[in-house]
Design an enzyme around this catalytic site. Structure first.
Site, PDB file in Angstrom:
ATOM      1  N   LEU A 107      10.699 -20.840  -4.963  1.00 42.85           N
ATOM      2  CA  LEU A 107       9.747 -19.923  -4.315  1.00 42.85           C
ATOM      3  C   LEU A 107       8.387 -19.958  -5.017  1.00 42.85           C
ATOM      4  CD1 LEU A 107       9.112 -17.406  -2.420  1.00 42.85           C
ATOM      5  CD2 LEU A 107       9.825 -16.004  -4.369  1.00 42.85           C
ATOM      6  N   ASP A 145       0.834  -1.212   0.000  1.00 42.99           N
ATOM      7  CA  ASP A 145       0.000   0.000   0.000  1.00 42.99           C
ATOM      8  C   ASP A 145       0.865   1.256   0.000  1.00 42.99           C
ATOM      9  OD1 ASP A 145      -2.331   1.428  -0.037  1.00 42.99           O
ATOM     10  OD2 ASP A 145      -2.782   1.156   2.097  1.00 42.99           O
ATOM     11  N   HIS A 200       2.260   3.324  -9.218  1.00 44.03           N
ATOM     12  CA  HIS A 200       2.063   1.867  -9.339  1.00 44.03           C
ATOM     13  C   HIS A 200       3.240   1.223 -10.074  1.00 44.03           C
ATOM     14  CE1 HIS A 200      -1.791   2.251  -7.532  1.00 44.03           C
ATOM     15  NE2 HIS A 200      -2.362   2.867  -8.547  1.00 44.03           N
TER      16      HIS A 200
HETATM   17  C1  IPE Z   1      -5.320  -2.791  -0.324  1.00 41.62           C
HETATM   18  O1  IPE Z   1      -5.008  -1.445  -0.467  1.00 41.62           O
HETATM   19  C2  IPE Z   1      -5.342  -3.465  -1.679  1.00 41.62           C
HETATM   20  C3  IPE Z   1      -4.043  -3.660  -2.300  1.00 41.62           C
HETATM   21  C4  IPE Z   1      -2.880  -3.380  -1.769  1.00 41.62           C
HETATM   22  C5  IPE Z   1      -4.093  -4.243  -3.628  1.00 41.62           C
HETATM   23  P1  IPE Z   1      -6.154  -0.331  -0.603  1.00 41.62           P
HETATM   24  O2  IPE Z   1      -5.449   0.966  -0.694  1.00 41.62           O
HETATM   25  O3  IPE Z   1      -7.084  -0.679  -1.687  1.00 41.62           O
HETATM   26  O4  IPE Z   1      -6.911  -0.475   0.796  1.00 41.62           O
HETATM   27  P2  IPE Z   1      -7.838   0.549   1.574  1.00 41.62           P
HETATM   28  O5  IPE Z   1      -8.892   1.002   0.605  1.00 41.62           O
HETATM   29  O6  IPE Z   1      -6.957   1.688   2.011  1.00 41.62           O
HETATM   30  O7  IPE Z   1      -8.365  -0.210   2.728  1.00 41.62           O
HETATM   31  C1  IPE Z   2      -1.532   0.277  -3.371  1.00 44.38           C
HETATM   32  O1  IPE Z   2      -1.347   1.647  -3.452  1.00 44.38           O
HETATM   33  C2  IPE Z   2      -1.757  -0.352  -4.711  1.00 44.38           C
HETATM   34  C3  IPE Z   2      -3.138  -0.782  -4.962  1.00 44.38           C
HETATM   35  C4  IPE Z   2      -4.125  -0.716  -4.129  1.00 44.38           C
HETATM   36  C5  IPE Z   2      -3.412  -1.305  -6.285  1.00 44.38           C
HETATM   37  P1  IPE Z   2      -2.562   2.670  -3.400  1.00 44.38           P
HETATM   38  O2  IPE Z   2      -2.936   3.027  -4.808  1.00 44.38           O
HETATM   39  O3  IPE Z   2      -3.659   2.162  -2.560  1.00 44.38           O
HETATM   40  O4  IPE Z   2      -1.855   3.913  -2.709  1.00 44.38           O
HETATM   41  P2  IPE Z   2      -2.504   4.946  -1.695  1.00 44.38           P
HETATM   42  O5  IPE Z   2      -3.093   4.151  -0.571  1.00 44.38           O
HETATM   43  O6  IPE Z   2      -3.538   5.699  -2.474  1.00 44.38           O
HETATM   44  O7  IPE Z   2      -1.356   5.803  -1.268  1.00 44.38           O
HETATM   45 MG    MG Z   3      -4.090   2.377  -0.574  1.00 40.63          MG
END
Ligand code: IPE
Ligand code: IPE
Ligand code: MG
Length: 244
Positions: free
Chosen positions: A135, A24, A41
């Site tokens: 792995l 995240d 990303h």
């Molecule tokens: C969780 O992250 C999903 C992934 C890392 C793919 P999100 O950014 O979607 O989660 P929330 O919405 O903050 O809970």
């Molecule tokens: C995690 O990063 C990747 C996915 C959920 C696909 P985010 O896109 O959720 O990044 P933040 O939480 O907005 O910083």
């Molecule tokens: Mg996020």
């Protein structure tokens, strides 16, 4: 401590068999660096590479990375499209090298919402690695723990109706066998980056007794040293599983 020393130290004690990672913070990383979310990303995908390499170096059996959740469809069309494209492109770009490194790549998640062609391309690419025995890298893609349980219950009901199984046989192990993670051991350690303290529907059944490890680091900045730090911390913990 130097990375190499951390690897040696981790190898002296029992390793987690399976580590799950909630990657995240790509969006916040992008904002911090005045770039687009999709660039965040892309940098996130590069960080996965480093963690996979570290997993091989330390001798981990299973690594599951959360790439796209069943709730991530709620994001803008542009971001969803960018993520779907990035995930398949990264797989196609990396699969030969992953396979050459004895890694087994599997995608776990729901087919719902993904086109047949997309799903087929994932399977065809992953198959290149299925003869390996190193792995196990699982990519949780269009994954949601609740959706996984719904699909399992629905299959169980069908199999009861057709007489393949009896409702008396339903127990913990049987339900586990109907999940996407069939034959994958439960995660021992779950890592979440970016300072959020929640599971966000990741492996909710399987992580019932997982050790949790959180860091403020945004996913694109997460590196092998911090990954080893999480493993070394895990090795200091005492797990009880409800017993004394
Ligand atoms: C969780 O992250 C999903 C992934 C890392 C793919 P999100 O950014 O979607 O989660 P929330 O919405 O903050 O809970
Ligand atoms: C995690 O990063 C990747 C996915 C959920 C696909 P985010 O896109 O959720 O990044 P933040 O939480 O907005 O910083
Ligand atoms: Mg996020």
């Amino acid at each position: 401590m130097e990375y190499k020393k951390m690897v040696d130290q981790a190898k002296m004690l029992a390793l987690p068999k399976h580590i799950g990672v909630i990657m995240d913070g790509n969006g916040r990383w992008a904002r911090k660096h005045h770039t687009t979310r999709i660039n965040g990303h892309k940098r996130g995908a590069e960080a996965v590479r480093e963690i996979v390499e570290a997993s091989v170096e330390v001798g981990l059996d299973y690594l599951t990375v959360y790439a796209f959740s069943t709730e991530n469809w709620r994001r803008s069309k542009q971001e969803v499209h960018g993520l779907l494209k990035l995930i398949i492109n990264t797989l196609m770009q990396e699969i030969d090298e992953l396979a050459a490194n004895n890694i087994v790549v599997r995608f776990i998640g729901s087919k719902k919402g993904l086109s047949d062609d997309y799903h087929k391309r994932i399977t065809e690419n992953c198959q290149k690695s299925w003869k390996n025995n190193g792995l196990n890298l699982n990519v949780a893609m269009n994954y949601g723990g609740k959706q996984e349980i719904i699909e399992a219950v629905s299959s169980i009901v069908k199999d009861v109706e057709t007489g393949k199984i009896s409702s008396d046989d339903i127990d913990h192990d049987m339900l586990s066998d109907y999940l996407y993670t069939k034959s994958i051991p439960d995660p021992d350690l779950l890592i979440r980056t970016s300072g959020e303290f929640r599971l966000s529907n990741f492996l909710i059944w399987q992580a019932a007794y997982a050790e949790l490890w959180f860091t403020e680091t945004l996913w694109p900045d997460f590196n092998r040293t911090e990954f080893l730090q999480a493993i070394l911390d895990y090795q200091k913990r005492q797990r009880r599983f409800g017993a004394t």
